[in-house]
Scaffold this motif. Sequence first.
Motif, short mmCIF file in Angstrom:
data_model
loop_
_atom_site.label_atom_id
_atom_site.label_comp_id
_atom_site.label_asym_id
_atom_site.label_seq_id
_atom_site.Cartn_x
_atom_site.Cartn_y
_atom_site.Cartn_z
N GLU A 85 0.73 -1.22 0.06
CA GLU A 85 0.06 0.04 0.02
C GLU A 85 0.95 1.07 0.07
OE1 GLU A 85 -3.48 1.88 2.60
OE2 GLU A 85 -2.96 0.13 3.09
N ALA A 86 0.90 1.99 -1.12
CA ALA A 86 1.98 3.04 -1.27
C ALA A 86 1.37 3.85 -2.41
CB ALA A 86 3.23 2.42 -1.80
N ASP A 87 0.00 4.06 -2.40
CA ASP A 87 -0.44 5.13 -3.11
C ASP A 87 -0.03 5.24 -4.57
OD1 ASP A 87 -1.83 6.16 -0.96
OD2 ASP A 87 -0.67 7.86 -0.68
N GLU A 88 0.11 3.92 -5.17
CA GLU A 88 0.54 3.91 -6.55
C GLU A 88 -0.46 3.79 -7.55
OE1 GLU A 88 3.64 0.58 -7.01
OE2 GLU A 88 3.09 0.20 -4.85
N LYS A 89 -0.19 4.25 -8.81
CA LYS A 89 -1.02 4.43 -9.93
C LYS A 89 -1.16 2.92 -10.17
CE LYS A 89 0.64 5.66 -13.98
NZ LYS A 89 1.07 6.52 -14.82
N GLU A 90 -2.48 2.53 -10.70
CA GLU A 90 -2.80 1.18 -11.21
C GLU A 90 -3.21 1.34 -12.81
OE1 GLU A 90 -5.48 -2.98 -10.56
OE2 GLU A 90 -5.69 -1.22 -9.10
N ARG A 91 -2.87 0.67 -13.57
CA ARG A 91 -3.30 0.68 -14.79
C ARG A 91 -3.76 -0.72 -15.53
NH1 ARG A 91 0.76 3.09 -18.24
NH2 ARG A 91 0.08 5.12 -17.50
N LEU A 92 -5.22 -0.71 -15.51
CA LEU A 92 -5.62 -1.97 -15.84
C LEU A 92 -5.93 -2.32 -17.39
CD1 LEU A 92 -7.49 -1.11 -13.05
CD2 LEU A 92 -8.11 -3.54 -13.14
N TRP A 93 -4.96 -3.00 -17.90
CA TRP A 93 -5.26 -3.21 -19.26
C TRP A 93 -6.29 -4.24 -19.62
CZ3 TRP A 93 -2.62 -0.47 -23.09
CH2 TRP A 93 -1.51 0.45 -22.53
N VAL A 94 -7.03 -3.93 -20.70
CA VAL A 94 -8.05 -4.82 -21.15
C VAL A 94 -7.44 -5.67 -22.19
CG1 VAL A 94 -10.28 -5.43 -22.20
CG2 VAL A 94 -9.82 -3.09 -21.04
N VAL A 95 -7.22 -6.89 -21.68
CA VAL A 95 -6.48 -8.25 -22.42
C VAL A 95 -7.37 -8.84 -23.28
CG1 VAL A 95 -4.43 -7.82 -21.27
CG2 VAL A 95 -6.31 -9.56 -20.49
N ASP A 96 -8.89 -8.66 -22.91
CA ASP A 96 -9.67 -9.47 -23.90
C ASP A 96 -10.93 -8.53 -24.10
OD1 ASP A 96 -11.45 -11.17 -25.22
OD2 ASP A 96 -11.59 -12.52 -23.36
N PRO A 97 -10.56 -7.65 -25.16
CA PRO A 97 -11.47 -6.59 -25.43
C PRO A 97 -13.00 -7.25 -25.96
CG PRO A 97 -9.72 -6.69 -27.05
CD PRO A 97 -9.39 -7.73 -26.08
N SER A 98 -12.80 -8.47 -26.52
CA SER A 98 -14.27 -9.02 -26.89
C SER A 98 -15.08 -9.60 -25.88
CB SER A 98 -13.63 -10.15 -28.00
OG SER A 98 -13.35 -11.28 -27.38
N HIS A 99 -14.45 -9.59 -24.72
CA HIS A 99 -15.27 -10.12 -23.61
C HIS A 99 -16.54 -9.29 -22.99
CE1 HIS A 99 -16.24 -12.05 -19.79
NE2 HIS A 99 -15.65 -13.13 -20.37
N PRO A 100 -17.62 -9.54 -22.93
CA PRO A 100 -18.81 -8.73 -22.43
C PRO A 100 -18.51 -7.86 -21.08
CG PRO A 100 -19.45 -11.25 -22.16
CD PRO A 100 -18.00 -11.29 -23.01
N ILE A 101 -17.55 -8.59 -20.42
CA ILE A 101 -17.40 -7.61 -19.09
C ILE A 101 -16.57 -6.59 -19.36
CG2 ILE A 101 -15.91 -7.81 -16.78
CD1 ILE A 101 -16.68 -10.61 -16.52
N ALA A 102 -15.78 -6.63 -20.64
CA ALA A 102 -14.94 -5.16 -20.91
C ALA A 102 -15.65 -4.25 -21.90
CB ALA A 102 -13.69 -5.83 -21.80
N ALA A 103 -17.04 -4.66 -22.03
CA ALA A 103 -17.95 -3.70 -22.99
C ALA A 103 -17.86 -2.41 -22.61
CB ALA A 103 -19.36 -4.59 -23.10
N GLY A 104 -17.73 -1.49 -23.54
CA GLY A 104 -17.50 0.05 -23.24
C GLY A 104 -16.48 0.49 -22.78
N LEU A 105 -15.55 -0.21 -22.69
CA LEU A 105 -14.15 0.27 -22.07
C LEU A 105 -13.16 0.75 -23.00
CD1 LEU A 105 -13.58 -2.25 -19.10
CD2 LEU A 105 -14.60 0.12 -18.82
N GLY A 106 -12.42 1.56 -22.78
CA GLY A 106 -11.18 1.84 -23.61
C GLY A 106 -10.10 0.89 -23.59
#
Length: 249
Positions: free
Chosen positions: A125-146
Amino acid sequence: MGTNRTKVTIWNEFVHERKNEKVRAIYPEGIHRALAEGLAASGRDIATATLDQEEHGLSEARLNDTDVLLWWGHIAHKEVSDVVVERVANRVLDGMGLIVLHSGHCSKIFNKLMGTQSCRLKWREADEKERLWVVDPSHPIAAGLGEYIELEREEMYGEHFDVPPPEELVFLSWFPGGEVFRSGLTYRRGRGKVFYFRPGHETYPTYYHPDILRVLSNAIDWAAPSATARPTYGHSKPLEPLNAGEAKP
Protein backbone atom coordinates in the motif's frame (compact mmCIF):
# COMPACT_ATOMS: atom_id res chain seq x y z
CA MET A 1 -40.68 -11.06 -9.15
CA GLY A 2 -42.95 -9.98 -11.95
CA THR A 3 -40.19 -8.59 -14.20
CA ASN A 4 -36.90 -9.89 -15.58
CA ARG A 5 -34.83 -7.53 -13.42
CA THR A 6 -31.66 -9.17 -12.13
CA LYS A 7 -31.62 -9.56 -8.34
CA VAL A 8 -28.28 -8.48 -6.88
CA THR A 9 -27.04 -8.77 -3.30
CA ILE A 10 -23.94 -6.82 -2.29
CA TRP A 11 -22.18 -8.34 0.75
CA ASN A 12 -19.62 -6.40 2.76
CA GLU A 13 -17.88 -7.03 6.08
CA PHE A 14 -18.61 -3.40 7.07
CA VAL A 15 -15.80 -3.48 9.62
CA HIS A 16 -13.17 -1.02 8.33
CA GLU A 17 -15.74 1.73 7.87
CA ARG A 18 -16.70 1.52 11.55
CA LYS A 19 -13.17 1.30 12.97
CA ASN A 20 -11.06 3.47 10.65
CA GLU A 21 -11.78 7.18 10.26
CA LYS A 22 -9.93 7.34 6.94
CA VAL A 23 -12.11 4.61 5.47
CA ARG A 24 -15.26 6.10 6.97
CA ALA A 25 -14.48 9.44 5.31
CA ILE A 26 -14.43 7.73 1.90
CA TYR A 27 -17.32 5.30 2.45
CA PRO A 28 -19.41 6.85 5.25
CA GLU A 29 -22.27 4.38 4.79
CA GLY A 30 -20.06 1.45 3.85
CA ILE A 31 -18.61 0.05 0.66
CA HIS A 32 -21.82 -1.91 0.13
CA ARG A 33 -23.93 1.26 0.11
CA ALA A 34 -21.51 3.04 -2.25
CA LEU A 35 -21.71 0.12 -4.67
CA ALA A 36 -25.49 -0.11 -4.37
CA GLU A 37 -25.85 3.59 -5.17
CA GLY A 38 -23.30 3.42 -7.99
CA LEU A 39 -25.14 0.52 -9.61
CA ALA A 40 -28.65 1.84 -8.87
CA ALA A 41 -29.16 3.25 -12.35
CA SER A 42 -28.72 -0.20 -13.89
CA GLY A 43 -32.38 -1.15 -13.51
CA ARG A 44 -31.67 -4.06 -11.17
CA ASP A 45 -33.11 -5.02 -7.80
CA ILE A 46 -30.23 -4.39 -5.39
CA ALA A 47 -30.05 -5.48 -1.75
CA THR A 48 -27.15 -5.32 0.71
CA ALA A 49 -25.97 -7.60 3.51
CA THR A 50 -23.23 -7.32 6.14
CA LEU A 51 -21.28 -9.54 8.48
CA ASP A 52 -23.02 -8.37 11.68
CA GLN A 53 -26.52 -9.27 10.52
CA GLU A 54 -28.19 -12.54 11.46
CA GLU A 55 -26.72 -15.28 9.25
CA HIS A 56 -24.53 -12.46 7.87
CA GLY A 57 -27.59 -11.31 5.94
CA LEU A 58 -27.31 -14.41 3.75
CA SER A 59 -30.20 -16.60 4.82
CA GLU A 60 -31.46 -19.32 2.52
CA ALA A 61 -34.37 -17.09 1.57
CA ARG A 62 -32.07 -14.18 0.67
CA LEU A 63 -29.73 -16.34 -1.39
CA ASN A 64 -32.61 -18.06 -3.16
CA ASP A 65 -33.78 -14.58 -4.14
CA THR A 66 -30.33 -13.56 -5.43
CA ASP A 67 -29.16 -13.92 -9.03
CA VAL A 68 -25.70 -12.41 -8.50
CA LEU A 69 -23.81 -11.95 -5.22
CA LEU A 70 -20.97 -9.40 -4.87
CA TRP A 71 -18.51 -10.13 -2.03
CA TRP A 72 -16.11 -7.69 -0.33
CA GLY A 73 -14.12 -8.86 2.68
CA HIS A 74 -10.75 -8.20 4.27
CA ILE A 75 -10.04 -8.42 8.00
CA ALA A 76 -12.93 -10.62 9.13
CA HIS A 77 -12.71 -13.63 6.81
CA LYS A 78 -12.44 -16.02 9.76
CA GLU A 79 -15.62 -14.62 11.32
CA VAL A 80 -17.75 -15.79 8.41
CA SER A 81 -19.76 -18.87 9.37
CA ASP A 82 -18.81 -22.09 7.61
CA VAL A 83 -22.53 -22.87 7.38
CA VAL A 84 -23.10 -19.67 5.41
CA VAL A 85 -20.07 -20.36 3.20
CA GLU A 86 -21.44 -23.80 2.35
CA ARG A 87 -24.83 -22.25 1.63
CA VAL A 88 -23.33 -19.68 -0.75
CA ALA A 89 -21.20 -22.33 -2.50
CA ASN A 90 -24.25 -24.52 -3.08
CA ARG A 91 -26.12 -21.59 -4.60
CA VAL A 92 -23.21 -20.91 -6.95
CA LEU A 93 -23.15 -24.55 -8.02
CA ASP A 94 -26.88 -24.25 -8.66
CA GLY A 95 -26.47 -21.19 -10.90
CA MET A 96 -26.07 -18.03 -8.81
CA GLY A 97 -23.34 -15.71 -10.06
CA LEU A 98 -20.54 -14.62 -7.69
CA ILE A 99 -18.33 -11.54 -8.07
CA VAL A 100 -15.41 -11.52 -5.62
CA LEU A 101 -13.83 -8.12 -5.02
CA HIS A 102 -10.29 -7.11 -4.08
CA SER A 103 -9.19 -8.73 -0.79
CA GLY A 104 -12.04 -11.21 -1.08
CA HIS A 105 -9.39 -13.42 -2.68
CA CYS A 106 -8.71 -14.63 0.88
CA SER A 107 -12.35 -15.20 1.74
CA LYS A 108 -13.57 -18.63 2.72
CA ILE A 109 -16.01 -18.74 -0.18
CA PHE A 110 -13.39 -17.90 -2.83
CA ASN A 111 -10.92 -20.39 -1.37
CA LYS A 112 -13.60 -23.07 -1.34
CA LEU A 113 -14.62 -22.51 -4.94
CA MET A 114 -10.99 -22.31 -6.11
CA GLY A 115 -10.13 -25.56 -4.33
CA THR A 116 -7.13 -24.07 -2.51
CA GLN A 117 -6.42 -22.58 0.90
CA SER A 118 -3.77 -20.24 -0.49
CA CYS A 119 -4.87 -17.66 -3.10
CA ARG A 120 -1.79 -15.71 -1.93
CA LEU A 121 -0.10 -12.81 -3.71
CA LYS A 122 2.31 -9.90 -3.18
CA TRP A 123 0.90 -6.61 -1.88
CA ARG A 124 1.99 -3.08 -1.00
CA GLU A 125 0.00 0.00 0.00
CA ALA A 126 1.98 2.97 -1.33
CA ASP A 127 -0.50 5.22 -3.18
CA GLU A 128 0.59 3.81 -6.53
CA LYS A 129 -1.10 4.31 -9.86
CA GLU A 130 -2.79 1.24 -11.27
CA ARG A 131 -3.30 0.70 -14.98
CA LEU A 132 -5.71 -2.13 -15.76
CA TRP A 133 -5.15 -3.24 -19.33
CA VAL A 134 -8.07 -4.84 -21.13
CA VAL A 135 -6.46 -8.02 -22.48
CA ASP A 136 -9.71 -9.51 -23.81
CA PRO A 137 -11.50 -6.61 -25.53
CA SER A 138 -14.15 -8.93 -26.98
CA HIS A 139 -15.28 -10.12 -23.55
CA PRO A 140 -18.70 -8.81 -22.43
CA ILE A 141 -17.25 -7.73 -19.06
CA ALA A 142 -15.03 -5.27 -20.97
CA ALA A 143 -17.87 -3.78 -23.02
CA GLY A 144 -17.79 0.01 -23.30
CA LEU A 145 -14.23 0.40 -22.00
CA GLY A 146 -11.13 1.82 -23.65
CA GLU A 147 -7.83 -0.01 -23.88
CA TYR A 148 -7.22 0.40 -20.15
CA ILE A 149 -8.58 1.83 -16.89
CA GLU A 150 -6.26 4.11 -14.95
CA LEU A 151 -6.66 4.57 -11.20
CA GLU A 152 -4.67 7.41 -9.66
CA ARG A 153 -4.03 5.59 -6.37
CA GLU A 154 -4.52 1.96 -5.36
CA GLU A 155 -2.99 -0.83 -3.33
CA MET A 156 -0.55 -2.96 -5.31
CA TYR A 157 -1.16 -6.65 -5.84
CA GLY A 158 1.59 -8.59 -7.62
CA GLU A 159 2.15 -12.02 -9.09
CA HIS A 160 2.35 -14.84 -8.38
CA PHE A 161 -1.39 -15.10 -7.66
CA ASP A 162 -1.90 -18.62 -6.33
CA VAL A 163 -5.22 -19.50 -7.95
CA PRO A 164 -6.20 -22.10 -10.55
CA PRO A 165 -5.64 -20.99 -14.15
CA PRO A 166 -8.67 -18.88 -15.09
CA GLU A 167 -10.97 -19.87 -17.91
CA GLU A 168 -10.71 -16.29 -19.20
CA LEU A 169 -8.38 -13.40 -18.37
CA VAL A 170 -10.08 -10.04 -18.93
CA PHE A 171 -7.78 -7.54 -17.15
CA LEU A 172 -4.07 -7.36 -16.37
CA SER A 173 -2.83 -4.70 -13.94
CA TRP A 174 0.49 -2.84 -14.05
CA PHE A 175 2.01 -0.87 -11.17
CA PRO A 176 4.90 1.67 -11.18
CA GLY A 177 6.94 -0.55 -8.85
CA GLY A 178 7.24 -3.05 -11.70
CA GLU A 179 4.63 -5.63 -10.73
CA VAL A 180 1.83 -6.99 -12.86
CA PHE A 181 -1.27 -8.86 -11.71
CA ARG A 182 -4.07 -10.89 -13.26
CA SER A 183 -6.90 -8.63 -12.15
CA GLY A 184 -10.00 -9.91 -13.92
CA LEU A 185 -10.47 -13.70 -13.86
CA THR A 186 -13.48 -15.82 -14.76
CA TYR A 187 -14.37 -19.34 -13.65
CA ARG A 188 -17.36 -21.64 -13.90
CA ARG A 189 -18.37 -23.80 -10.99
CA GLY A 190 -21.34 -26.09 -11.56
CA ARG A 191 -24.04 -23.98 -13.20
CA GLY A 192 -22.64 -20.77 -11.71
CA LYS A 193 -20.15 -18.19 -12.97
CA VAL A 194 -17.45 -16.59 -10.82
CA PHE A 195 -15.59 -13.33 -11.57
CA TYR A 196 -12.68 -12.06 -9.48
CA PHE A 197 -11.94 -8.33 -9.86
CA ARG A 198 -8.86 -6.89 -8.12
CA PRO A 199 -9.33 -3.09 -7.51
CA GLY A 200 -11.10 -1.79 -4.42
CA HIS A 201 -8.84 -1.20 -1.42
CA GLU A 202 -10.84 0.43 1.35
CA THR A 203 -8.64 3.54 1.71
CA TYR A 204 -9.15 4.63 -1.89
CA PRO A 205 -12.34 5.86 -3.63
CA THR A 206 -12.12 3.19 -6.31
CA TYR A 207 -15.79 2.20 -6.18
CA TYR A 208 -16.86 5.68 -7.28
CA HIS A 209 -14.86 5.44 -10.52
CA PRO A 210 -17.25 5.22 -13.51
CA ASP A 211 -15.21 2.60 -15.37
CA ILE A 212 -14.99 0.38 -12.29
CA LEU A 213 -18.77 0.60 -11.91
CA ARG A 214 -19.11 -0.20 -15.63
CA VAL A 215 -17.01 -3.34 -15.17
CA LEU A 216 -19.15 -4.45 -12.23
CA SER A 217 -22.36 -3.74 -14.13
CA ASN A 218 -21.09 -5.75 -17.10
CA ALA A 219 -19.96 -8.54 -14.77
CA ILE A 220 -23.40 -8.75 -13.18
CA ASP A 221 -24.94 -9.25 -16.62
CA TRP A 222 -22.32 -11.87 -17.48
CA ALA A 223 -22.68 -13.76 -14.19
CA ALA A 224 -26.48 -13.76 -14.06
CA PRO A 225 -27.98 -17.26 -14.22
CA SER A 226 -28.66 -18.75 -17.62
CA ALA A 227 -32.10 -20.11 -18.42
CA THR A 228 -30.86 -23.66 -18.83
CA ALA A 229 -32.24 -26.93 -17.55
CA ARG A 230 -30.91 -28.11 -14.21
CA PRO A 231 -28.82 -31.28 -14.78
CA THR A 232 -29.66 -34.47 -12.96
CA TYR A 233 -27.12 -36.87 -11.45
CA GLY A 234 -26.98 -40.43 -10.18
CA HIS A 235 -28.76 -43.52 -11.48
CA SER A 236 -30.57 -42.80 -14.75
CA LYS A 237 -33.27 -44.67 -16.61
CA PRO A 238 -32.69 -45.09 -20.37
CA LEU A 239 -34.43 -42.70 -22.73
CA GLU A 240 -34.69 -45.41 -25.38
CA PRO A 241 -35.58 -49.12 -25.00
CA LEU A 242 -32.59 -51.28 -24.28
CA ASN A 243 -32.29 -54.61 -26.11
CA ALA A 244 -29.13 -55.84 -24.50
CA GLY A 245 -28.67 -59.58 -24.75
CA GLU A 246 -31.23 -60.11 -27.52
CA ALA A 247 -30.06 -62.11 -30.47
CA LYS A 248 -29.81 -60.15 -33.69
CA PRO A 249 -31.53 -61.68 -36.75
